[in-house]
Design an enzyme around this catalytic site. Structure first.
Site, PDB file in Angstrom:
ATOM      1  N   LYS A  63      27.198 -84.491  82.882  1.00  0.00           N
ATOM      2  CA  LYS A  63      27.104 -83.158  82.307  1.00  0.00           C
ATOM      3  C   LYS A  63      25.711 -83.009  81.697  1.00  0.00           C
ATOM      4  CE  LYS A  63      29.963 -79.643  81.519  1.00  0.00           C
ATOM      5  NZ  LYS A  63      31.103 -79.138  82.262  1.00  0.00           N
ATOM      6  N   GLY A  75      40.495 -65.688  75.689  1.00  0.00           N
ATOM      7  CA  GLY A  75      39.227 -65.751  76.417  1.00  0.00           C
ATOM      8  C   GLY A  75      39.356 -65.202  77.826  1.00  0.00           C
ATOM      9  N   VAL A  76      38.940 -63.940  78.002  1.00  0.00           N
ATOM     10  CA  VAL A  76      38.977 -63.364  79.355  1.00  0.00           C
ATOM     11  C   VAL A  76      37.538 -63.219  79.875  1.00  0.00           C
ATOM     12  CG1 VAL A  76      41.233 -62.280  79.702  1.00  0.00           C
ATOM     13  CG2 VAL A  76      39.598 -61.180  78.173  1.00  0.00           C
ATOM     14  N   GLY A  77      36.924 -64.367  80.124  1.00  0.00           N
ATOM     15  CA  GLY A  77      35.585 -64.412  80.723  1.00  0.00           C
ATOM     16  C   GLY A  77      35.718 -64.611  82.218  1.00  0.00           C
ATOM     17  N   VAL A  94      36.626 -67.142  84.102  1.00  0.00           N
ATOM     18  CA  VAL A  94      37.874 -67.744  84.570  1.00  0.00           C
ATOM     19  C   VAL A  94      39.087 -66.961  84.059  1.00  0.00           C
ATOM     20  CG1 VAL A  94      39.290 -69.829  84.587  1.00  0.00           C
ATOM     21  CG2 VAL A  94      36.806 -70.038  84.654  1.00  0.00           C
TER      22      VAL A  94
HETATM   23  P1  NAD Z   1      32.878 -67.544  80.056  1.00  0.00           P
HETATM   24  O1  NAD Z   1      31.757 -67.775  79.113  1.00  0.00           O
HETATM   25  O2  NAD Z   1      32.682 -66.670  81.246  1.00  0.00           O
HETATM   26  O3  NAD Z   1      34.161 -66.967  79.280  1.00  0.00           O
HETATM   27  C1  NAD Z   1      34.544 -67.387  78.015  1.00  0.00           C
HETATM   28  C2  NAD Z   1      35.142 -66.181  77.300  1.00  0.00           C
HETATM   29  O4  NAD Z   1      35.615 -66.611  76.018  1.00  0.00           O
HETATM   30  C3  NAD Z   1      34.126 -65.060  77.063  1.00  0.00           C
HETATM   31  O5  NAD Z   1      34.677 -63.816  77.438  1.00  0.00           O
HETATM   32  C4  NAD Z   1      33.864 -65.139  75.551  1.00  0.00           C
HETATM   33  O6  NAD Z   1      33.585 -63.867  74.992  1.00  0.00           O
HETATM   34  C5  NAD Z   1      35.183 -65.673  75.046  1.00  0.00           C
HETATM   35  N1  NAD Z   1      35.083 -66.354  73.766  1.00  0.00           N
HETATM   36  C6  NAD Z   1      34.119 -67.195  73.323  1.00  0.00           C
HETATM   37  N2  NAD Z   1      34.393 -67.618  72.082  1.00  0.00           N
HETATM   38  C7  NAD Z   1      35.560 -67.038  71.732  1.00  0.00           C
HETATM   39  C8  NAD Z   1      36.356 -67.083  70.579  1.00  0.00           C
HETATM   40  N3  NAD Z   1      36.017 -67.823  69.522  1.00  0.00           N
HETATM   41  N4  NAD Z   1      37.496 -66.359  70.562  1.00  0.00           N
HETATM   42  C9  NAD Z   1      37.846 -65.616  71.627  1.00  0.00           C
HETATM   43  N5  NAD Z   1      37.122 -65.514  72.742  1.00  0.00           N
HETATM   44  C10 NAD Z   1      35.991 -66.230  72.800  1.00  0.00           C
HETATM   45  O7  NAD Z   1      33.346 -69.015  80.475  1.00  0.00           O
HETATM   46  P2  NAD Z   1      34.285 -69.412  81.700  1.00  0.00           P
HETATM   47  O8  NAD Z   1      33.430 -69.857  82.824  1.00  0.00           O
HETATM   48  O9  NAD Z   1      35.324 -68.364  81.896  1.00  0.00           O
HETATM   49  O10 NAD Z   1      34.978 -70.734  81.114  1.00  0.00           O
HETATM   50  C11 NAD Z   1      36.011 -70.643  80.150  1.00  0.00           C
HETATM   51  C12 NAD Z   1      36.398 -72.042  79.704  1.00  0.00           C
HETATM   52  O11 NAD Z   1      36.825 -72.804  80.831  1.00  0.00           O
HETATM   53  C13 NAD Z   1      35.260 -72.850  79.087  1.00  0.00           C
HETATM   54  O12 NAD Z   1      35.784 -73.694  78.083  1.00  0.00           O
HETATM   55  C14 NAD Z   1      34.748 -73.685  80.243  1.00  0.00           C
HETATM   56  O13 NAD Z   1      34.123 -74.878  79.799  1.00  0.00           O
HETATM   57  C15 NAD Z   1      36.029 -73.980  80.955  1.00  0.00           C
HETATM   58  N6  NAD Z   1      35.855 -74.287  82.377  1.00  0.00           N
HETATM   59  C16 NAD Z   1      35.241 -73.405  83.203  1.00  0.00           C
HETATM   60  C17 NAD Z   1      35.080 -73.709  84.546  1.00  0.00           C
HETATM   61  C18 NAD Z   1      34.426 -72.745  85.491  1.00  0.00           C
HETATM   62  O14 NAD Z   1      34.498 -72.973  86.703  1.00  0.00           O
HETATM   63  N7  NAD Z   1      33.827 -71.670  85.016  1.00  0.00           N
HETATM   64  C19 NAD Z   1      35.546 -74.932  85.049  1.00  0.00           C
HETATM   65  C20 NAD Z   1      36.205 -75.811  84.186  1.00  0.00           C
HETATM   66  C21 NAD Z   1      36.338 -75.475  82.843  1.00  0.00           C
END
Ligand code: NAD
Length: 349
Positions: free
Chosen positions: A79, A178-180, A182
């Site tokens: 990482k 968290g609706v980002g 993923v």
């Molecule tokens: P992202 O940054 O697109 O989405 C994260 C969301 O969480 C955002 O909408 C953000 O506004 C929200 N957020 C942040 N802090 C917050 C809080 N304190 N309270 C509420 N909402 C909050 O990230 P992602 O790519 O969707 O990943 C989400 C999680 O999954 C992360 O922990 C990441 O490490 C993990 N993950 C992602 C992947 C991938 O393929 N993207 C793979 C494995 C694990």
């Protein structure tokens, strides 16, 4: 560019890179390389201190060792973190300097997207190193987030089947924190299947989008865990299950995408004692890195990805059954399974 190997016990190699010209300040951490080169994403985040970033990259790279082993790809755990604010500090020069840092390790580490890094950024990084993936080449591979979401959805179905006796997610209530990238795609899949959603996010636009598209109810982020739902799905940052929040948890299943969902190792056993089924984070969220791994190996195809994603549900079911049989928490059981795979890999080498 300057590089300094940091002495970290138990990690294969941890290197700190700095570059005055571009402002790069980054750490690449390879935890274990028994099964192959360290593979895992690069996170850009404005850490409060060097120690905080080091701790994060160590934990995340260790998690990747277990994730890659159980995900069935021949890679070790790696990482990277860049100390920067992705909204303000990200420049092509910074990304290229990071790419040069990756290249200097000559294949000990493969990078891809993580929080703060987009597929476009990865294209810039890729321009200076061969050891970067997560880049769409004519419908092959690319941004891992949609695959991660699909894997979490499959894993959630397996958990609902095991714990709630539910054949599908139809009519089940899921609270997503968290609706980002993923979480939003996961919400879509659950909604399509007839599930009911409550969502929370610090980003109001994302919450509004989920409300409109999926008829989701909304709550404040610190209330998401307390929603009277069937499933709690942490998809924001790590540590949402912690000593301050665990008493508020109402759902009987935890199945989400976030890495390091449990703040401490004790949470694993505490969840078991409370009758909560926890789908270990690095098992359920592995599909993204599996896609990256197949892309590096040159064996990526739609069929293979579908097969691998479906397998996440099977692996989780195996973990749930073994945990039940042995009266042990699911996190401990999956660690053990991963270590068994790594030990077999070491023997074969
Ligand atoms: P992202 O940054 O697109 O989405 C994260 C969301 O969480 C955002 O909408 C953000 O506004 C929200 N957020 C942040 N802090 C917050 C809080 N304190 N309270 C509420 N909402 C909050 O990230 P992602 O790519 O969707 O990943 C989400 C999680 O999954 C992360 O922990 C990441 O490490 C993990 N993950 C992602 C992947 C991938 O393929 N993207 C793979 C494995 C694990």
């Amino acid at each position: 560019m300057e590089s300094r190997v940091l002495p970290v016990d138990g990690w294969r190699q941890v290197v700190h890179f700095t570059d005055e010209d571009t402002g790069l300040n980054a750490i690449i951490s390879v935890h274990d390389a028994t099964l192959g080169a360290g593979c895992g994403g690069c996170r850009i985040f404005p850490y409060a201190s060097f120690e905080a970033g080091l701790e994060d990259v160590k934990n995340l790279s260790r998690g990747m060792t277990f994730k890659n082993a159980l995900g069935g790809i021949p890679f070790g755990g790696g990482k990277a973190v860049i100390f920067a604010d992705p909204r303000k500090d990200k420049t092509p020069e910074l990304l290229r300097a990071f790419g040069e840092a990756v290249e200097s390790l000559q294949g000990l580490y493969y990078t891809a997207e993580d929080s703060g890094v987009t597929e476009e950024d990865m294209n810039v990084i890729r321009s200076v190193t061969n050891y970067a993936a997560g880049i769409d080449k004519g419908g092959i591979g690319g941004n891992p987030s949609p695959f991660t979401a699909r894997g979490v959805w499959r894993g959630m179905q397996a958990a609902a089947r095991h714990k709630l006796g539910a054949a599908t997610l139809k009519d089940l209530h899921v609270s997503i924190l968290g609706v980002g990238a993923v979480g939003m795609e996961l919400a879509r899949l659950i909604h399509e299947e007839g599930g009911r959603l409550t969502v929370a996010d610090v980003n109001e636009a994302a919450v509004n989008e989920a409300r409109k598209r999926f008829d989701a109810a909304t709550v404040a982020p610190d209330e998401a865990i307390a929603v009277d739902a069937d499933i709690f799905s942490p998809c924001a940052l790590g540590g949402s299950i912690n000593p301050d929040t665990i008493d508020n948890l109402k759902a009987k299943v935890i199945a989400g995408a976030a890495n390091n969902q449990l703040k401490t190792r004790e949470m694993d056993e505490q969840l078991r004692q409370r009758g909560v089924l926890y789908a270990p984070d690095y098992v359920i969220n592995a599909a993204g890195v599996v896609s990256v791994g197949l892309e590096i190996l040159g064996t990526w195809s739609d069929e293979e990805m579908t097969r691998r994603i479906d397998k996440i549900g099977d692996t989780l079911t195996e973990i749930f059954k073994r945990a039940d049989r042995e009266n042990r928490p699911t996190g401990a059981v999956s660690d053990e399974l991963a270590l068994e795979i790594i030990a077999r890999g070491a023997k074969a080498a």
